[in-house]
Design an enzyme around this catalytic site. Structure first.
Site, short mmCIF file in Angstrom:
data_model
loop_
_atom_site.label_atom_id
_atom_site.label_comp_id
_atom_site.label_asym_id
_atom_site.label_seq_id
_atom_site.Cartn_x
_atom_site.Cartn_y
_atom_site.Cartn_z
N GLU A 79 44.33 32.83 -3.48
CA GLU A 79 44.45 32.78 -2.02
C GLU A 79 45.88 33.09 -1.57
O GLU A 79 46.07 33.67 -0.50
CB GLU A 79 43.99 31.42 -1.49
CG GLU A 79 42.56 31.03 -1.86
CD GLU A 79 41.51 32.04 -1.42
OE1 GLU A 79 41.82 32.95 -0.61
OE2 GLU A 79 40.36 31.95 -1.90
N TYR A 103 35.66 42.54 -5.66
CA TYR A 103 36.54 41.64 -6.42
C TYR A 103 36.75 42.19 -7.84
O TYR A 103 37.80 42.77 -8.13
CB TYR A 103 35.97 40.23 -6.45
CG TYR A 103 35.96 39.51 -5.13
CD1 TYR A 103 36.90 38.52 -4.85
CD2 TYR A 103 35.01 39.79 -4.15
CE1 TYR A 103 36.89 37.84 -3.63
CE2 TYR A 103 35.00 39.12 -2.93
CZ TYR A 103 35.95 38.14 -2.68
OH TYR A 103 35.95 37.48 -1.48
#
Length: 543
Positions: free
Chosen positions: A337, A411
């Site tokens: 993150e 991803y």
């Protein structure tokens, strides 16, 4: 089992979302949400000055958002589109210009004005709003507010809205291509026994009666889905990081009973920042500080307000998504993150269809962190492990103009594509300078996939367009068929786009340039070829 583990972890989010997208029929509402419509294309947001007051018992919120904006072209009697999703409602709309009227239609407020607006003029519009917002059933995979309690029974509230957008609860111009250039001011109004934590820096705290108002300010542009209030029984501790632009303030807000665990686990922040500044350049928001905040869900990349909910353990909820064991050496949520501060928050896709720009580079940031924090061999093993989680269900790039993201493969497959491109460039310092250059040349900007693709090809001095097309726009995995007879190697590509240019380096010293036609080369040694697993290519031996 590795692929199954990843799929089980993500089926409720990425994978399930893509099944839904695949069968989705797009509507006029999708176009209004995802396009720069005639209701949006004549004004540019400069700043949001907002307030939010949640009511835990009623599961409701109320507040206002004063939008400062500039007219970008001459227009007469325009209609402004403000996004506010049902069941939230606008109670009042005011403007520094004559507001003739406004109408809430579905997830939109259309504001009319009988006036001639000229390019360069600046105005404000204030929307007072209230309602019971959508609540999340499984945040952050689905969007909505979270009204829950911590383990001591105290109210704990926040919101997750990456896919749905900030208009899930806040009236905004909710399109990725128009960030408020001058940032935001956010007032969070809470009961006196709770704390409100927002983006940027705390600039004021004022108590009146039974309520306290916490005022947070962001000076830099910010994407809408990053604007997040957190309300809970928070305590604060601070630190500093000596980075490339000087002293960076580190700000940590955690639930009171997590304080000691946080002080230990968040020691990973400085090595992370050191690694990412090495690879990507300076942290992009020194003016707004770096912040981790205890979250009632797993995590999200909210700018200068990173949501943390990984249980103070390494891995991804105690697992390694790569299946290699390497990912258990660091906290996935802290690393991943925070990587988004560079890719998503600094460099932001204009359209959700290009969300790979956020997720592919950020998943690859895990590889780069591993390389800096551990060693290159471990990083390569981790990168190779990610290949086992790719589904190749639908293309990585989604549908443009309708707020549609592509496959969850953005991803691992996107990261594997970047790792493959790194092998093609075959110069780690040049590769590093490309990443740093991107964050410098696209600093605080919104971009398209084409801009990023062209930039990397240009700086690499290699035409990589076919590689981007292969991995971003198809589900085909290049397959290298080969046979070996002593020192003679025969080979060709199958399952590729036409004329794919993807050279393969073999045995660490010899490079071949496969095409769809059979070729042969003389090897430098008479031993079985050792294929480089860092390319996302399937190698198939044939007779």
């Amino acid at each position: 089992m590795k692929k199954l583990t990843f799929t089980l972890l993500f089926i409720s989010g990425f994978a399930f979302g893509q099944i839904f997208e695949k069968n989705r029929v797009f509507t006029k509402q999708d176009t209004l949400k995802g396009s720069d419509t005639r209701f949006r294309n004549f004004w540019d947001v400069k700043k949001y000055d907002l307030s939010v007051e949640p009511d835990f018992e009623q599961k409701s919120i109320k507040g206002n958002n004063k939008i400062s904006f500039e007219i970008t072209k001459d227009i007469t009697n325009p209609v402004f589109q403000i996004d506010l999703q049902q069941p939230m409602k606008a109670d009042k709309v005011e403007g520094s210009f004559p507001v003739t009227g406004y109408k809430q239609d579905g997830d939109f407020i259309f504001v009319t004005s009988k006036k001639k607006f000229k390019k360069g003029e600046k105005y404000t519009m204030n929307i007072i709003y209230s309602g019971n917002p959508v609540t999340a059933k499984k945040a952050p995979w689905d969007g909505g507010w979270i009204f829950t309690k911590d383990k001591n029974g105290n109210p704990w509230m926040s919101v997750a809205d990456q896919a749905e957008g900030s208009s899930l609860w806040l009236p905004t111009k909710d399109i990725w291509s128009d960030e408020p250039d001058n940032g935001i001011i956010m007032k969070i109004i809470t009961p006196n026994d709770l704390t409100g934590v927002g983006n940027g820096r705390l600039t004021d705290k004022k108590t009146e009666g039974s309520k306290t108002t916490y005022t947070w300010e962001v000076k830099n542009p910010i994407n809408d889905y990053s604007i997040i209030p957190n309300i809970g029984k928070y305590v604060n501790f601070k630190d500093t990081f000596n980075g490339e632009k000087g002293k960076l303030d580190l700000d940590y807000w955690v639930l009171d009973y997590n304080l000691e665990k946080a002080k230990k686990q968040f020691q990973q922040v400085k090595p992370m920042l050191s690694a990412f500044e090495y690879w990507f350049g300076p942290y992009p928001f020194y003016e707004d500080s770096y912040k981790l905040v205890d979250s009632p869900y797993l995590g999200m990349e909210h700018q200068s307000n990173v949501a943390y909910g990984n249980g103070y353990q390494n891995g991804y909820l105690g697992r390694d998504l790569s299946g290699t064991g390497i990912g258990m050496n660091w906290d996935y949520i802290i690393i991943h993150e925070s990587g988004h501060e560079w890719f998503a928050n600094n460099i932001t896709a204009k359209d959700m269809a290009d969300m790979w720009i956020h997720e592919s580079f950020t998943m690859y940031s895990e590889v780069l962190f591993t390389e800096k924090y551990m060693d290159k061999k471990s990083a390569d093993i981790y990168a190779q492990g990610l290949q086992n989680t790719i589904m190749n269900d639908t293309p990585i790039i989604g549908h443009y103009g309708v707020k549609s993201e592509g496959s969850g493969d953005m991803y691992p497959k996107g990261a594997s594509m970047i790792h493959t491109i790194r092998q093609v460039i075959n110069n780690d310092e040049k590769f590093r300078q490309i990443l740093r250059g991107m964050n410098k040349d696209f600093y605080h900007q919104t971009v398209t996939s084409g801009q990023i693709e062209d930039y990397i090809s240009s700086k690499a001095g290699i035409d990589l367009s076919g590689i981007f097309d292969q991995y971003l726009r198809t589900t085909k995995v290049p397959t290298l068929e080969y046979s070996q007879d002593n020192e003679t190697l025969k080979f060709r590509y199958t399952n590729t786009i036409k004329n794919l240019k993807l050279p393969i380096r073999i045995d660490g010293e010899q490079t071949i340039n496969p095409t769809e036609q059979w070729q042969s080369v003389k090897l430098k040694k008479n031993t079985p070829v050792e294929w480089n697993k860092n390319y996302y290519v399937h190698y198939v031996k044939v007779q």
